[in-house]
Design a protein around this motif. Structure first.
Motif, PDB file in Angstrom:
ATOM      1  N   TRP A 203       0.835  -1.206   0.000  1.00 59.75           N
ATOM      2  CA  TRP A 203       0.000   0.000   0.000  1.00 59.75           C
ATOM      3  C   TRP A 203       0.871   1.258   0.000  1.00 59.75           C
ATOM      4  CZ3 TRP A 203      -5.095  -0.737  -0.714  1.00 59.75           C
ATOM      5  CH2 TRP A 203      -5.957   0.350  -0.582  1.00 59.75           C
ATOM      6  N   LEU A 231      -6.794  -6.742  -1.184  1.00 56.68           N
ATOM      7  CA  LEU A 231      -5.687  -5.797  -1.298  1.00 56.68           C
ATOM      8  C   LEU A 231      -5.469  -5.395  -2.756  1.00 56.68           C
ATOM      9  CD1 LEU A 231      -3.101  -4.350  -0.225  1.00 56.68           C
ATOM     10  CD2 LEU A 231      -1.919  -6.552  -0.514  1.00 56.68           C
ATOM     11  N   GLY A 234      -8.050  -2.936  -3.899  1.00 58.87           N
ATOM     12  CA  GLY A 234      -7.752  -1.604  -3.383  1.00 58.87           C
ATOM     13  C   GLY A 234      -6.643  -0.929  -4.166  1.00 58.87           C
ATOM     14  N   ASP A 343      -9.365   2.944   0.024  1.00 57.83           N
ATOM     15  CA  ASP A 343      -9.665   2.297   1.306  1.00 57.83           C
ATOM     16  C   ASP A 343     -10.997   1.569   1.236  1.00 57.83           C
ATOM     17  OD1 ASP A 343      -7.337   3.336   2.247  1.00 57.83           O
ATOM     18  OD2 ASP A 343      -8.227   4.584   3.819  1.00 57.83           O
ATOM     19  N   TYR A 346     -10.754  -1.685  -0.556  1.00 56.28           N
ATOM     20  CA  TYR A 346     -10.076  -2.712   0.237  1.00 56.28           C
ATOM     21  C   TYR A 346     -10.974  -3.244   1.347  1.00 56.28           C
ATOM     22  CZ  TYR A 346      -6.802  -4.708   3.647  1.00 56.28           C
ATOM     23  OH  TYR A 346      -6.176  -5.533   4.549  1.00 56.28           O
TER      24      TYR A 346
END
Length: 414
Positions: A203, A231, A234, A343, A346
């Motif tokens: 990230w 993940l 995201g 966000d 995710y």
């Protein structure tokens, strides 16, 4: 990505570039001779770069003393409750499934009638454990060491990620994270610590526009657990909305890298199809052995509430699950209001998986360790308003201590 987030990311990139440009001056013999070259110079440049990051040092101090505190609680909770060796206290439940896979493969132990359940666990951690077993004979110790090293990486990465949102918030975020109610699983032989040691750097790298490195980290994270696909989603959304992503000059060239996290998941599914004839055998095993199958969200809540009333031994655990589910919903609403699309991308799939793909709330509390936007929010707000951090710690820290004592003495939490 909001303007505040982009500005934070730009500040961090500028700081990294400035750090890399700095080189030590050779004062051997008392006279400055300019920049050094060779391996010694490289080591000294690394030392200077490392020492410049006081936030990293603070994060590691928090991590170290959290380890110390956890072992103190482990020892204090034992009398009258367990006489298990220390290594067994952090290796419970699923830890032995990982060890069985590492030692026997997905066939499991010859005397295990429930070996088909093992396909529910992704191969990343068992493969790592199998490699370490070549030099560390005791797999219990290997699992503890994996978590030990991984949590150190998490501490530094999470601090840097938080600093990219607001300078001076890193140590608050790390403190909030390690004193979260379910942080005991970060020391246990579970996938949370190694997953986060890959996912949070992914990230952070993506926020810096380093999509190739982010994709590689995310791919390894996806080998640990299905959360790697959340993940990846995201990261994909971040790529689409950030200035360093698709909108950057020739940014489209980085797009294929975002497919990489799906490769280990696809490879495992093909393996399962060859083995069982079912691409989704891991999900079938979860349904058969853990009751993880699609259900209406309100029915899941009602079932969990009834369990909290009818199963006194696990009543506290079920109520913690319910509160964790509420926190996740509120967190998603907050991200939606702020239009923080990465966000949200995710977190939202996790809500579906946890709150509507199981017959009751299971491991929602443990999954809260994966919600780093939550801890960053606490850290950022706490850095401006210390009373918020004090209020958080007043609630979270005692629950964390109790859960350390309960888990290490054999009770289930989260």
């Amino acid at each position: 990505m909001t303007e505040i987030q982009e500005a934070g990311a730009a500040r961090e990139r500028d700081a990294d570039e400035a750090s890399e440009k700095m080189a030590p001056v050779d004062t051997y013999g008392g006279a400055a001779t300019g920049e050094q070259t060779g391996p010694h110079a490289r080591r000294e440049r690394w030392a200077v770069w490392w020492l410049m990051r006081s936030s990293d040092r603070t994060a590691l101090l928090i991590w170290f003393f959290w380890q110390v505190a956890s072992y103190i609680y482990l020892i204090l909770a034992a009398p009258g409750r367990t006489e298990d060796p220390i290594l067994d206290r952090f290796n419970r439940y699923d830890s032995y499934n990982f060890m069985d896979i590492a030692q026997y493969g997905y066939d499991g132990r010859p005397d295990d009638p429930d070996a088909p359940r093992l396909v529910a666990f992704f191969p990343g951690l068992p493969l790592l454990l199998r490699v370490l077993h070549l030099v560390i004979p005791d797999m219990r110790l290997a699992l503890v060491l994996i978590s030990f090293v991984a949590t150190a990486v998490v501490a530094v990465a999470l601090s840097r990620l938080s600093e990219s949102y607001r300078e001076g918030s890193g140590h608050w975020t790390v403190l909030a994270f390690f004193l979260s109610p379910f942080a005991v699983f970060l020391m246990a032989g579970y996938t949370e610590a190694p997953f986060l040691a890959l996912a949070i750097p992914a990230w952070l790298l993506a926020r810096r526009g380093r999509w190739e490195a982010a994709a590689v980290c995310a791919a390894f994270a996806a080998s640990m657990r299905i959360s790697g696909l959340f993940l990846a989603f995201g990261l994909l959304v971040m790529f689409l909305v950030s200035r360093d992503g698709l909108r950057a000059p020739r940014g489209w060239r980085n797009a294929p890298w975002l497919l990489l996290p799906g490769v280990p998941v696809l490879a495992y599914m093909i393996y399962l199809w060859n083995r069982t004839g079912d691409l989704m055998a891991w999900k079938s095993a979860e349904a058969q052995y853990w009751g993880r199958y699609p259900e209406l969200p309100w029915n899941v809540f009602i079932d969990t509430w009834h369990r909290s009333l009818n199963e006194p031994v696990l009543a506290t655990s079920y109520r913690e699950e319910i509160l964790s589910a509420l926190v996740l919903v509120l967190l998603i609403i907050a991200r939606l209001v702020r239009r923080n699309w990465p966000d949200l991308a995710y977190l939202a799939p996790q809500a579906v998986a946890l709150l509507a793909m199981s017959s009751f709330y299971m491991s929602v509390g443990r999954a809260s360790l994966l919600w780093w936007p939550l801890y960053i929010s606490v850290g950022v707000v706490g850095s401006r308003r210390p009373w918020v951090m004090m209020a958080y710690l007043a609630v979270a820290a005692p629950v964390w201590a109790i859960n350390v004592g309960n888990f290490t003495t054999g009770a289930w939490v989260g």
